[in-house]
Design a protein around this motif. Structure first.
Motif, PDB file in Angstrom:
ATOM      1  N   ALA A  37       4.842   8.208   3.209  1.00  0.00           N
ATOM      2  CA  ALA A  37       4.737   6.887   2.277  1.00  0.00           C
ATOM      3  C   ALA A  37       6.232   6.629   2.079  1.00  0.00           C
ATOM      4  CB  ALA A  37       3.940   7.484   0.993  1.00  0.00           C
ATOM      5  N   LEU A  43      -5.580   5.551   0.290  1.00  0.00           N
ATOM      6  CA  LEU A  43      -5.469   5.424  -1.054  1.00  0.00           C
ATOM      7  C   LEU A  43      -6.554   5.910  -1.923  1.00  0.00           C
ATOM      8  CD1 LEU A  43      -3.380   2.033  -1.747  1.00  0.00           C
ATOM      9  CD2 LEU A  43      -2.714   4.374  -2.496  1.00  0.00           C
ATOM     10  N   TYR A  48       0.808  -1.046  -0.015  1.00  0.00           N
ATOM     11  CA  TYR A  48      -0.182  -0.097   0.003  1.00  0.00           C
ATOM     12  C   TYR A  48       0.937   1.210  -0.114  1.00  0.00           C
ATOM     13  CZ  TYR A  48      -4.460  -2.356   0.784  1.00  0.00           C
ATOM     14  OH  TYR A  48      -5.585  -3.316   0.665  1.00  0.00           O
ATOM     15  N   GLN A  49       2.051   1.314   0.700  1.00  0.00           N
ATOM     16  CA  GLN A  49       2.697   2.366   0.954  1.00  0.00           C
ATOM     17  C   GLN A  49       3.538   2.795  -0.440  1.00  0.00           C
ATOM     18  OE1 GLN A  49       2.407   4.592   2.988  1.00  0.00           O
ATOM     19  NE2 GLN A  49       2.463   3.900   4.991  1.00  0.00           N
ATOM     20  N   LEU A  91       1.127   4.332  -2.307  1.00  0.00           N
ATOM     21  CA  LEU A  91       0.759   5.652  -2.024  1.00  0.00           C
ATOM     22  C   LEU A  91       2.045   6.672  -2.473  1.00  0.00           C
ATOM     23  CD1 LEU A  91      -0.980   7.559  -0.262  1.00  0.00           C
ATOM     24  CD2 LEU A  91       0.168   6.714   1.903  1.00  0.00           C
TER      25      LEU A  91
END
Length: 303
Positions: free
Chosen positions: A62, A149, A13-14, A17
Motif C-alpha cells: 500500500a 479494501l 485506493y492504495q 488502504l
C-alpha cells in the motif's frame, strides 16, 4: 522487470488502504489480524537483502516498495502492482522505500487451494496448460483493490468477519485469477496438471525436509516420471528438487541458530545434514558468511 505505473484510480485506493493498514500497525513488524488468512507488515526503514520463504499468498504493497530476487530475476513491487506466490518459493527480498514519516505498509493474504479450485471449476477453460514460474507480478486494478479494501474494513466490524470474509476472499482471488497471468496461476489448482503435481511435490519436500530425498519415490508419489518431475519442478522453482530441499534446510537451520541459540553442528544435524563441514560450507555459500558469523551479523543489524 519493467516498472508498472499506477493510475489515478489505483493511487486513490492504495492511499486509503495505506491509511487502514497504518491504523492497525502501531509498530514495525508483522501483525496478524482477526481475519486468519490476513496479516500486515510495517517497516520504518529500508532493509538489507534477506533470504526468505514466500508462502502461497497474495502480496499487496500500500505504501513504499520492495524487490524480490527469484531465479536470477529481480521483481520490483510497489503500490502499482501486486505479487502472487503460487507455491512456497525461496526469494531474496529487500524493502527499498521506507521511512518513519512514510513507512512501508503491505498485506499478505494466504492463498487457499480449495478456494482456487472452486474458482477454476466455475470460470473459463484453462487454455494450453503450460507450466510456468510460481511467482507473478501484475498491475493492480480498481476492482481488485476495492475488494481488498472491503476485506480490511471488516476488521472494524468483527461480527461480520465469519460470514463476509470468506466471500470477499473468494472475490479477491477471482480477480487475481482473471488477471493478465491468471492462466499460469490457475494451473496450480487443476487436479492432474503438471503444476498441481509440482505443488504437491513442494508441499511434501517442505513437510519432510529433514529426510533424505529420493527422486524416484517423490515422482511416484505425485504420479510423474522422474524426468517430468525434474523438468516441471525447475520451470516452477528455477531449481531441482534436491537444490530446493537444500535451500529449505539451510533456511530452517538459520532460523534455529537465530532463535534457539544452537551451535552450527547441532543446527545442521537438526535439519538433516550428516556432515558439519558440508553444512557450514553450503551455509556460507548461500548466506555469504559462516553460520555463527552470519548470526552475529543478523543480531547486530537488528539492534
Amino acid at each position: 522487470m519493467s516498472q508498472l505505473v499506477s493510475t489515478p484510480a489505483v493511487s486513490s485506493y492504495q492511499h486509503e488502504l495505506a491509511g487502514l493498514i497504518e491504523r492497525h500497525t502501531s509498530m514495525d513488524g508483522k501483525h496478524n489480524t482477526a481475519i486468519p488468512d490476513l496479516c500486515f507488515r510495517r517497516a520504518s526503514q529500508v532493509s538489507e537483502p534477506t533470504n526468505t520463504m514466500n508462502i502461497p499468498a497474495l502480496y499487496v504493497i500500500a505504501q513504499g516498495s520492495k524487490t524480490a530476487i527469484f531465479a536470477g530475476e529481480s521483481y520490483r513491487c510497489d503500490s502499482a502492482a501486486y505479487m502472487v506466490s503460487s507455491v512456497h518459493l525461496p526469494v531474496i527480498a529487500r524493502i527499498t522505500d521506507a521511512s518513519p514519516q512514510l513507512p512501508y505498509l503491505s498485506l499478505q493474504l494466504t492463498l487457499t487451494p480449495d478456494v482456487m479450485l472452486d474458482i477454476v471449476k466455475k470460470t473459463r477453460p484453462l487454455g494450453s496448460g503450460e507450466t510456468g514460474r510460481g511467482l507473478l507480478v501484475n498491475q493492480s486494478t480498481p476492482p481488485l483493490l476495492d475488494a481488498i479494501l472491503r476485506l480490511v474494513k471488516l476488521l472494524d466490524t468483527p461480527m461480520d468477519i465469519e460470514m463476509l470474509a470468506p466471500l470477499i476472499i473468494r472475490e479477491i482471488f477471482y480477480r487475481v485469477m482473471q488477471g493478465e497471468q491468471g492462466a499460469l496461476l490457475r494451473q496450480f489448482a487443476v487436479i492432474g496438471s503438471y503444476a498441481q503435481s509440482i505443488s504437491e511435490a513442494i508441499h511434501l519436500i517442505n513437510r519432510n525436509y529433514t529426510e533424505p530425498l529420493v527422486i524416484e519415490e517423490l515422482a511416484r508419489t505425485v504420479s510423474m516420471s522422474p524426468t517430468a518431475l525434474h523438468k516441471h519442478f525447475k520451470k516452477v522453482t528455477a531449481m531441482s528438487p534436491l537444490q530446493y530441499q537444500k535451500v529449505i534446510r539451510l533456511q530452517k537451520a538459520r532460523q534455529l541458530l537465530l532463535t534457539e541459540g544452537l551451535d552450527a553442528a547441532t543446527a545442521g544435524f537438526r535439519v538433516g545434514y550428516e556432515s558439519p563441514s558440508q553444512f557450514s560450507r553450503e551455509y556460507a555459500r548461500t548466506f555469504g558468511r559462516p553460520p555463527m558469523s552470519d548470526i552475529k551479523h543478523l543480531r547486530d543489524t537488528r539492534i
